[in-house]
Design an enzyme around this catalytic site. Structure first.
Site, PDB file in Angstrom:
ATOM      1  N   ASP A   8       0.817  -1.221   0.000  1.00 44.12           N
ATOM      2  CA  ASP A   8       0.000   0.000   0.000  1.00 44.12           C
ATOM      3  C   ASP A   8       0.856   1.279   0.000  1.00 44.12           C
ATOM      4  OD1 ASP A   8      -1.290  -2.323   1.204  1.00 44.12           O
ATOM      5  OD2 ASP A   8      -3.000  -1.028   1.626  1.00 44.12           O
ATOM      6  N   GLU A  40      -4.470   1.931  -3.035  1.00 41.16           N
ATOM      7  CA  GLU A  40      -5.763   2.314  -2.427  1.00 41.16           C
ATOM      8  C   GLU A  40      -5.658   3.426  -1.386  1.00 41.16           C
ATOM      9  OE1 GLU A  40      -7.999  -0.039   0.165  1.00 41.16           O
ATOM     10  OE2 GLU A  40      -6.371  -0.218   1.590  1.00 41.16           O
ATOM     11  N   ASN A  41      -4.467   3.654  -0.836  1.00 45.44           N
ATOM     12  CA  ASN A  41      -4.299   4.723   0.155  1.00 45.44           C
ATOM     13  C   ASN A  41      -3.486   5.901  -0.389  1.00 45.44           C
ATOM     14  OD1 ASN A  41      -3.720   1.898   2.028  1.00 45.44           O
ATOM     15  ND2 ASN A  41      -5.472   3.180   2.490  1.00 45.44           N
ATOM     16  N   HIS A  69     -10.499   0.756   0.206  1.00 42.98           N
ATOM     17  CA  HIS A  69     -10.553   2.223   0.147  1.00 42.98           C
ATOM     18  C   HIS A  69     -10.656   2.775  -1.278  1.00 42.98           C
ATOM     19  CE1 HIS A  69     -10.322   3.143   4.315  1.00 42.98           C
ATOM     20  NE2 HIS A  69      -9.198   2.475   4.497  1.00 42.98           N
ATOM     21  N   HIS A 154      -5.919  -8.498  -0.788  1.00 43.16           N
ATOM     22  CA  HIS A 154      -6.010  -7.368   0.142  1.00 43.16           C
ATOM     23  C   HIS A 154      -6.857  -7.815   1.324  1.00 43.16           C
ATOM     24  CE1 HIS A 154      -5.495  -3.080   0.836  1.00 43.16           C
ATOM     25  NE2 HIS A 154      -6.732  -3.072   1.311  1.00 43.16           N
ATOM     26  N   HIS A 179      -2.780  -4.588   2.721  1.00 44.75           N
ATOM     27  CA  HIS A 179      -3.822  -4.027   3.603  1.00 44.75           C
ATOM     28  C   HIS A 179      -3.366  -3.781   5.036  1.00 44.75           C
ATOM     29  CE1 HIS A 179      -7.732  -3.002   5.286  1.00 44.75           C
ATOM     30  NE2 HIS A 179      -7.665  -4.003   6.130  1.00 44.75           N
ATOM     31  N   HIS A 181      -0.409  -3.024   6.078  1.00 46.66           N
ATOM     32  CA  HIS A 181       0.672  -2.024   6.059  1.00 46.66           C
ATOM     33  C   HIS A 181       1.904  -2.471   6.853  1.00 46.66           C
ATOM     34  CE1 HIS A 181      -1.987   1.688   4.859  1.00 46.66           C
ATOM     35  NE2 HIS A 181      -2.380   0.570   4.284  1.00 46.66           N
TER      36      HIS A 181
END
Ligand code: FE2
Length: 262
Positions: A8, A40-41, A69, A154, A179, A181
């Site tokens: 991510d 996604e982030n 996200h 994820h 996901h 992190h």
């Protein structure tokens, strides 16, 4: 075939770390056939925008996966729907914008990408295992039986990710988690030739709590009141993985975790 994958990419710190890391890693490892990231982030911690999509492509990214996200910024939906280089988890309703899998091409090489999301501690969605069966069949019908396929699962639970790894062993080139992190240290090539890692980690600020300034996260845990999260800009680092694939078989030869302070 050599693939660089980033976990991510979180907030502007993540984009900055990615921009710095890509040329360094390319030089260290003699280049990559494909560079894939989970995005996604990437836009202020949640979702994507057109501007940031273009920015990430300009860094040399060939394909992007995502997760829960990806839906947070509705203005990105038209691009998510139209762009063939970005994927959202395949096990959401087919009415959701975008695609969950497909084939990307670069310099005459083809790579199948499949994005899935877990069910444990995640929003209720379709079964990723059964969804993968359909997606892999379709990817191979289009790209050939030995098409290299990279899977981003994820998900929160390592058990679900590892079970998926064994379920897909020998059918795809790599199953890599995102996901949480936080990078795990369980990289391996599974018995039938699929490279596996429970979580690739996060590209972003590692001096906070999973990419966010720790003060705002602690305050949330103390009283539960809504909090304005801010991206962490301390201890920037790239977290990801390099996978080497035998193009004749589509199976993995090597998987290596990467952590690079930028
Ligand atoms: Fe996520």
């Amino acid at each position: 075939m050599k693939i660089l994958f980033s976990g991510d990419v979180a907030w502007s710190s993540g984009r900055e770390a990615l921009k710095k890391a890509i040329p360094i890693l390319k030089q260290e490892h003699g280049g990559f056939d494909f560079i894939i990231i989970n995005c996604e982030n990437a836009a202020h911690g949640k979702g994507m925008t057109d501007k940031i999509f273009a920015e990430l492509i300009s860094y040399g990214v060939d394909g992007m996966t995502s997760g829960n996200h990806i839906w947070d910024k509705m203005g990105f939906y038209p691009t998510l729907h139209a762009e063939t280089r970005i994927f959202r988890p395949a096990n959401y309703a087919s009415s959701c914008p975008g695609r969950g899998y497909g084939i990307i091409e670069r310099k005459g090489k083809k790579l199948g990408i499949l994005n899935l999301e877990g069910q444990i501690f995640m929003p209720p969605i379709d079964n990723p295992f059964l969804c993968a069966d359909v997606a892999i069949e379709e990817l191979k019908a289009e790209g050939g039986e030995n098409l290299p396929i990279f899977v981003d699962i994820h998900a929160e639970a390592t058990s679900e990710k590892l079970a998926l790894g064994y379920y897909l062993d020998g059918r795809v080139s790599a199953v890599v988690g995102t996901h949480t992190h936080v990078q795990t240290a369980d990289e391996k090539v599974l018995p039938k030739g699929t490279a596996y890692l429970s979580d690739a980690g996060m590209t972003g600020g590692h001096g906070g709590v999973i990419g966010v300034k720790y003060e705002s996260v602690i305050s949330k845990f103390l009283d539960g009141l809504p909090t304005q999260f801010e991206g962490c800009d301390k201890d920037l680092a790239f977290n990801g993985v390099i996978v080497e694939i035998n193009e004749a078989s589509g199976l993995a030869e090597k998987i290596m975790r990467v952590q690079l302070k930028t």
